[in-house]
Structure formats: structure tokens, C-alpha cells
Scaffold this motif. Sequence first.
Motif, PDB file in Angstrom:
ATOM      1  N   ASP A 269       0.826  -1.215   0.000  1.00  0.00           N
ATOM      2  CA  ASP A 269       0.000   0.000   0.000  1.00  0.00           C
ATOM      3  C   ASP A 269       0.857   1.261   0.000  1.00  0.00           C
ATOM      4  O   ASP A 269       0.402   2.323  -0.416  1.00  0.00           O
ATOM      5  N   THR A 270       2.101   1.157   0.486  1.00  0.00           N
ATOM      6  CA  THR A 270       2.992   2.319   0.509  1.00  0.00           C
ATOM      7  C   THR A 270       4.068   2.244  -0.565  1.00  0.00           C
ATOM      8  O   THR A 270       4.514   3.266  -1.074  1.00  0.00           O
ATOM      9  N   ILE A 271       4.521   1.035  -0.906  1.00  0.00           N
ATOM     10  CA  ILE A 271       5.457   0.829  -2.015  1.00  0.00           C
ATOM     11  C   ILE A 271       4.769  -0.105  -3.004  1.00  0.00           C
ATOM     12  O   ILE A 271       4.655  -1.308  -2.746  1.00  0.00           O
ATOM     13  N   PRO A 272       4.278   0.404  -4.138  1.00  0.00           N
ATOM     14  CA  PRO A 272       3.579  -0.465  -5.093  1.00  0.00           C
ATOM     15  C   PRO A 272       4.449  -1.653  -5.492  1.00  0.00           C
ATOM     16  O   PRO A 272       5.604  -1.477  -5.886  1.00  0.00           O
ATOM     17  N   ILE A 273       3.904  -2.853  -5.364  1.00  0.00           N
ATOM     18  CA  ILE A 273       4.693  -4.046  -5.687  1.00  0.00           C
ATOM     19  C   ILE A 273       5.041  -4.076  -7.165  1.00  0.00           C
ATOM     20  O   ILE A 273       5.993  -4.759  -7.579  1.00  0.00           O
ATOM     21  N   SER A 274       4.320  -3.314  -7.976  1.00  0.00           N
ATOM     22  CA  SER A 274       4.628  -3.233  -9.407  1.00  0.00           C
ATOM     23  C   SER A 274       5.944  -2.515  -9.674  1.00  0.00           C
ATOM     24  O   SER A 274       6.472  -2.584 -10.790  1.00  0.00           O
ATOM     25  N   ARG A 275       6.487  -1.828  -8.656  1.00  0.00           N
ATOM     26  CA  ARG A 275       7.766  -1.133  -8.809  1.00  0.00           C
ATOM     27  C   ARG A 275       8.929  -1.930  -8.237  1.00  0.00           C
ATOM     28  O   ARG A 275      10.052  -1.440  -8.162  1.00  0.00           O
ATOM     29  N   VAL A 276       8.668  -3.164  -7.804  1.00  0.00           N
ATOM     30  CA  VAL A 276       9.699  -4.024  -7.223  1.00  0.00           C
ATOM     31  C   VAL A 276      10.020  -5.144  -8.216  1.00  0.00           C
ATOM     32  O   VAL A 276       9.138  -5.928  -8.586  1.00  0.00           O
ATOM     33  N   PHE A 277      11.270  -5.208  -8.658  1.00  0.00           N
ATOM     34  CA  PHE A 277      11.702  -6.194  -9.649  1.00  0.00           C
ATOM     35  C   PHE A 277      12.783  -7.096  -9.061  1.00  0.00           C
ATOM     36  O   PHE A 277      13.502  -6.725  -8.136  1.00  0.00           O
ATOM     37  N   LEU A 278      12.896  -8.289  -9.641  1.00  0.00           N
ATOM     38  CA  LEU A 278      13.960  -9.222  -9.271  1.00  0.00           C
ATOM     39  C   LEU A 278      14.804  -9.525 -10.501  1.00  0.00           C
ATOM     40  O   LEU A 278      14.285  -9.547 -11.622  1.00  0.00           O
ATOM     41  N   ASP A 279      16.096  -9.753 -10.278  1.00  0.00           N
ATOM     42  CA  ASP A 279      16.990  -9.980 -11.411  1.00  0.00           C
ATOM     43  C   ASP A 279      18.052 -11.014 -11.033  1.00  0.00           C
ATOM     44  O   ASP A 279      18.320 -11.263  -9.859  1.00  0.00           O
ATOM     45  N   PHE A 306       9.993 -10.209 -12.686  1.00  0.00           N
ATOM     46  CA  PHE A 306      11.422 -10.319 -12.935  1.00  0.00           C
ATOM     47  C   PHE A 306      11.818  -9.484 -14.134  1.00  0.00           C
ATOM     48  O   PHE A 306      11.042  -9.326 -15.087  1.00  0.00           O
ATOM     49  N   VAL A 307      13.039  -8.949 -14.073  1.00  0.00           N
ATOM     50  CA  VAL A 307      13.582  -8.225 -15.220  1.00  0.00           C
ATOM     51  C   VAL A 307      13.723  -9.221 -16.354  1.00  0.00           C
ATOM     52  O   VAL A 307      14.420 -10.238 -16.216  1.00  0.00           O
ATOM     53  N   PRO A 308      13.060  -8.994 -17.496  1.00  0.00           N
ATOM     54  CA  PRO A 308      13.127  -9.979 -18.592  1.00  0.00           C
ATOM     55  C   PRO A 308      14.521 -10.060 -19.178  1.00  0.00           C
ATOM     56  O   PRO A 308      15.230  -9.069 -19.295  1.00  0.00           O
ATOM     57  N   HIS A 309      14.908 -11.283 -19.536  1.00  0.00           N
ATOM     58  CA  HIS A 309      16.239 -11.505 -20.096  1.00  0.00           C
ATOM     59  C   HIS A 309      16.194 -11.904 -21.557  1.00  0.00           C
ATOM     60  O   HIS A 309      17.209 -12.210 -22.162  1.00  0.00           O
ATOM     61  N   GLY A 310      15.011 -11.925 -22.165  1.00  0.00           N
ATOM     62  CA  GLY A 310      14.939 -12.399 -23.537  1.00  0.00           C
ATOM     63  C   GLY A 310      14.966 -13.920 -23.574  1.00  0.00           C
ATOM     64  O   GLY A 310      15.336 -14.586 -22.622  1.00  0.00           O
ATOM     65  N   TRP A 311      14.592 -14.479 -24.713  1.00  0.00           N
ATOM     66  CA  TRP A 311      14.433 -15.932 -24.783  1.00  0.00           C
ATOM     67  C   TRP A 311      15.755 -16.678 -24.694  1.00  0.00           C
ATOM     68  O   TRP A 311      15.823 -17.809 -24.235  1.00  0.00           O
ATOM     69  N   SER A 312      16.860 -16.049 -25.111  1.00  0.00           N
ATOM     70  CA  SER A 312      18.138 -16.757 -25.152  1.00  0.00           C
ATOM     71  C   SER A 312      18.996 -16.503 -23.927  1.00  0.00           C
ATOM     72  O   SER A 312      19.932 -17.246 -23.664  1.00  0.00           O
ATOM     73  N   GLN A 324      16.176  -0.566 -20.438  1.00  0.00           N
ATOM     74  CA  GLN A 324      14.790  -0.140 -20.619  1.00  0.00           C
ATOM     75  C   GLN A 324      14.146   0.218 -19.288  1.00  0.00           C
ATOM     76  O   GLN A 324      13.385   1.182 -19.182  1.00  0.00           O
ATOM     77  N   LEU A 325      14.452  -0.564 -18.257  1.00  0.00           N
ATOM     78  CA  LEU A 325      13.906  -0.271 -16.932  1.00  0.00           C
ATOM     79  C   LEU A 325      14.438   1.061 -16.421  1.00  0.00           C
ATOM     80  O   LEU A 325      13.697   1.856 -15.823  1.00  0.00           O
ATOM     81  N   LEU A 326      15.697   1.340 -16.679  1.00  0.00           N
ATOM     82  CA  LEU A 326      16.300   2.605 -16.244  1.00  0.00           C
ATOM     83  C   LEU A 326      15.651   3.809 -16.915  1.00  0.00           C
ATOM     84  O   LEU A 326      15.618   4.902 -16.347  1.00  0.00           O
ATOM     85  N   LYS A 327      15.129   3.626 -18.111  1.00  0.00           N
ATOM     86  CA  LYS A 327      14.545   4.740 -18.855  1.00  0.00           C
ATOM     87  C   LYS A 327      13.137   5.106 -18.388  1.00  0.00           C
ATOM     88  O   LYS A 327      12.594   6.138 -18.783  1.00  0.00           O
ATOM     89  N   ASP A 329      10.017   6.455 -16.174  1.00  0.00           N
ATOM     90  CA  ASP A 329       9.892   7.683 -15.381  1.00  0.00           C
ATOM     91  C   ASP A 329       9.812   7.410 -13.883  1.00  0.00           C
ATOM     92  O   ASP A 329      10.329   8.182 -13.079  1.00  0.00           O
ATOM     93  N   GLU A 330       9.149   6.325 -13.507  1.00  0.00           N
ATOM     94  CA  GLU A 330       8.956   6.033 -12.084  1.00  0.00           C
ATOM     95  C   GLU A 330      10.175   5.328 -11.501  1.00  0.00           C
ATOM     96  O   GLU A 330      10.753   4.441 -12.135  1.00  0.00           O
ATOM     97  N   PRO A 331      10.583   5.693 -10.296  1.00  0.00           N
ATOM     98  CA  PRO A 331      11.698   4.991  -9.645  1.00  0.00           C
ATOM     99  C   PRO A 331      11.295   3.562  -9.287  1.00  0.00           C
ATOM    100  O   PRO A 331      10.112   3.242  -9.165  1.00  0.00           O
ATOM    101  N   PHE A 332      12.280   2.713  -9.084  1.00  0.00           N
ATOM    102  CA  PHE A 332      12.006   1.297  -8.874  1.00  0.00           C
ATOM    103  C   PHE A 332      12.984   0.697  -7.868  1.00  0.00           C
ATOM    104  O   PHE A 332      13.995   1.305  -7.495  1.00  0.00           O
TER     105      PHE A 332
END
Length: 464
Positions: A269-279, A306-312, A324-327, A329-332
Motif C-alpha cells: 500500500d505504501t510501495i507499489p509491488i509493481s515497482r519491485v523487480f527481481l533480477d 522479474f527483469v526480462p532476459h529475452g528468450w536466449s 529499458q527499466l532505467l529509462k 519515469d517512475e523509480p524502482f
Amino acid sequence: MKGNGISYTPLGGGREIGASAYHLLFGSMSVLFDAGMRPQGSDVYLNPGNIKAAQPNFDLVDDVHFIFVSHGHYDHCAAFMFARKKFPGAKAYMTIQTREFCKMHLSDIARRMKHSRDWRGAQPLFSEEDVEKALSAAVLVKPIEHGGMAINLGYGLWAIPHHAGHMLGAISVEFVYNERSVIFTGDISWTDQHFTRGASHFTPHAPVALLGTEATYLNTCFHEKDEDARGDLVAATMETLRRGGNVLIPTLSINRAQEIWMDFYEQRDTIPISRVFLDGGTQRYFDIFKRYAYTPKAHLLRHAQFVPHGWSGRRWEKEFHRGQLLKQDEPFVVIASGAMLQEGSASYHWADMLLPGKKNALFFTSYLDPCSAGFELLQQMKKDEEVIKLFGGESVRGCEVRRFNLSAHTDKHGTEAMIGRLDPDVVVFHHGDPKEVVPYLAQVGARDPNRGYFYPGTGEEVTL
């Protein structure tokens, strides 16, 4: 040692953290407890000399009849195939969760050695097929607290698995021989976590002759503050996001990543889980937790992204998706594998991208080896240096770097309470830095003069 006595010798992990491997003799019965590697970076498997240096010294032992693997962390199980190669007749025991974690570690090692063969001419020591065959032959056990059974190893030696609480699938083992118990805790924690309960306070089946236990935080008291540390991490993350900065949390792929993600999920509710990624390697381990974490919260892990890595999985694809994630607008927030910023890890790459940004933050949450890049970075930041040279000579200016002590290990209070409860004749410490253990030993002898305390190094035997 001959006769019906008991002896203990560390083959690694004695006066160090890493390469955990402890040899036990019960008369003529030979047991290896754990087989881990030292954390020496991602390229260790590309050089046979480096592999040897990172392993325990299995050459100190002529034969092993049984191998017990306490849990699935790298420093406790990643040398399993090397132990099997040295002791091909040994029978292995582990939980189903530990087997799955071992399979991930060892398959990665096999692939790296194959890469070495393809590109550098070195011969791999084992293949992915060898890993599958060896682990398929392992005997799967359960803690007796979870419906498991005592194991008759023969010649009057029994092994009793107990719930260790350190992480999913972790066990301690009580060996009973000649009406005496020898207890090896492995890494142990008495504190409940999201996906595993704290260790069981079991009653030994015989008077305890020897207790072998970890000393990671032997001279430190922190577990009464653990909940505060978790809350502080969430609060610091919220503050960074509010100022428009991104947060990197380098972490262990197993257990720590899942626990931290769950902390954020509960604060969604305070940190949207949509802004939390795993890599990094975290995704594969999340899948194991979803299958084998028998807790009400396990199904919530399906919401992790998860941060996508592409199929290969090619490197340029990983870098593209991270860029792409760095570009955006919202912080993550990125929870990435490579708890110590090991070179080549996901955390190492993210640190390279995020550290130059003054609004960003890097929050460590695990033990940092003094030889690691993470330890070096934290030490330099403590000196309040405005400009730090790291990661290929790049300048780091102003990024916040902190460490939060989130631990799944016992501390001084927990260890002393366990010793008082089990009342062993002898206590042997391992898996601990001398800076943590030696000051404690200097004090405990005067307080507890009737008990033997030992802190042996590699190859140093303790005999009962």
C-alpha cells in the motif's frame, strides 16, 4: 583414530566462512557433514587451479561412507560433486528442497566448466548429466518434526534430522553412537521467517558429547532488533523512492530474496509491488519456493516480477532490458542476485549503472566477505569519501550505501541458550570469522570452565 571413539576435523569452513565441510569419525564409520565452496567470483570454474583453491581439502580424508548436506546455500553444497568424485561410494542424505537448490548450483557449475572447455580447452570435472545422476541417488529425508524418521547408518550409528530454521529445507543432524549424541546444527536460526519456522528446541536422544555449531555472529546480539532492521530497510527504500531515486538490494538468491520481496509485498500500500523487480538467478529459486514452501504465503510468490532476459539469455539482451527499466519515469527497486557484488553477478551490473546517481541507494542485507567488492564499497562509504573508485575505475559520487543486518543465523544469545539447553561436554565452533570467535573464547572459558570449547582450523582434529 581407531576404536570406538568420536573425532571431528574441519576440511574447510573452520576458521572461515565458506567451504563448509566437516569430517566426523564414529569408530570406523566416516561421515562428511556439508560440502561447500568458497565465494571466489563467477570465473572460479573456468580455471582448474581456482576450483581446487575454492574447495574444502578433501585430501585430508581417505574415505567417507555418508554425506549429509544441511541446506542449499552455495557455501554448504556447491562442492558436493567434488566430494562425490573423491568418495564415489558415499551415500548422500538431504531434504528434497536442498536437493533442488543443489541441482541449480551444480548445474550452473557444470555449464561454466563446459564453457571453459569450449573456449579455453580445460576439461570439465563433471557434466549436468552427472549432477542429475548423483542427486537422483541421494536419499531424501525430513526433519522428525515434519514427520521424518531416524536413519540407521549401521554399526550402532543413527542419524536424526531436525528442523534448523535457517532457510527452506535446512536441517541439523543429531548423530547417536555408543549412547552419546553428537549434534551438528549447520546454519541455524530460532526466528520465524515468512517461508520457514524457527529451529526446533528438540530434546536430544542421549547425553550430548559434542555440539558442532556455526559461529557467524557468535559475539554479536541482534535478533531482538531483527524486526526493526526489516522495518528500517522498507522505510529507507520508501524515502529513496520519494526523492526520485532507484534502490538496488544485492542479496542471496535463496531465501533472502524471497524474504525481502515478501516484506515489500506486505507494504504494497505504501510501495507499489509493481515497482519491485527481481533480477539474476532469483527467478529459478522462486519457482522452488512456490513448489516446496509449505506455508500459507507461498502462493503469493506468483505476483513477483522479474527483469526480462529475452528468450536466449544472451548478455546483450539482459543489458537491453535493464536499460529499458532505467529509462522509465517512475523509480524502482531491484532485488538482485550477488549479495556481495561478485563480479559478473546481476547486482554487480546494477551497481555499475546505479551508483553514479546521487539520488539512488544500494542497501546490503547479508554477510559481506572481507575480500568482496561489496565489503570494499561499504568500508569506503563509511569513510565519507566523496569520490570512490570502483567497478573498473568509475567514479561513484553521492549514492547512499548502507547495510541492514537481516540475518537467518543465530546470534550470541541464541547460541548460549542452545548450549545451556543441550548441555554438551564439548562445543566446537566453525563457520565463523576469527574476529567474531576469538574474543568470545577469551571470555567464555572463565564463565564456563567445566566445558571444553574449541575453534579448530582446517585439518585440526578434536577427539573425544
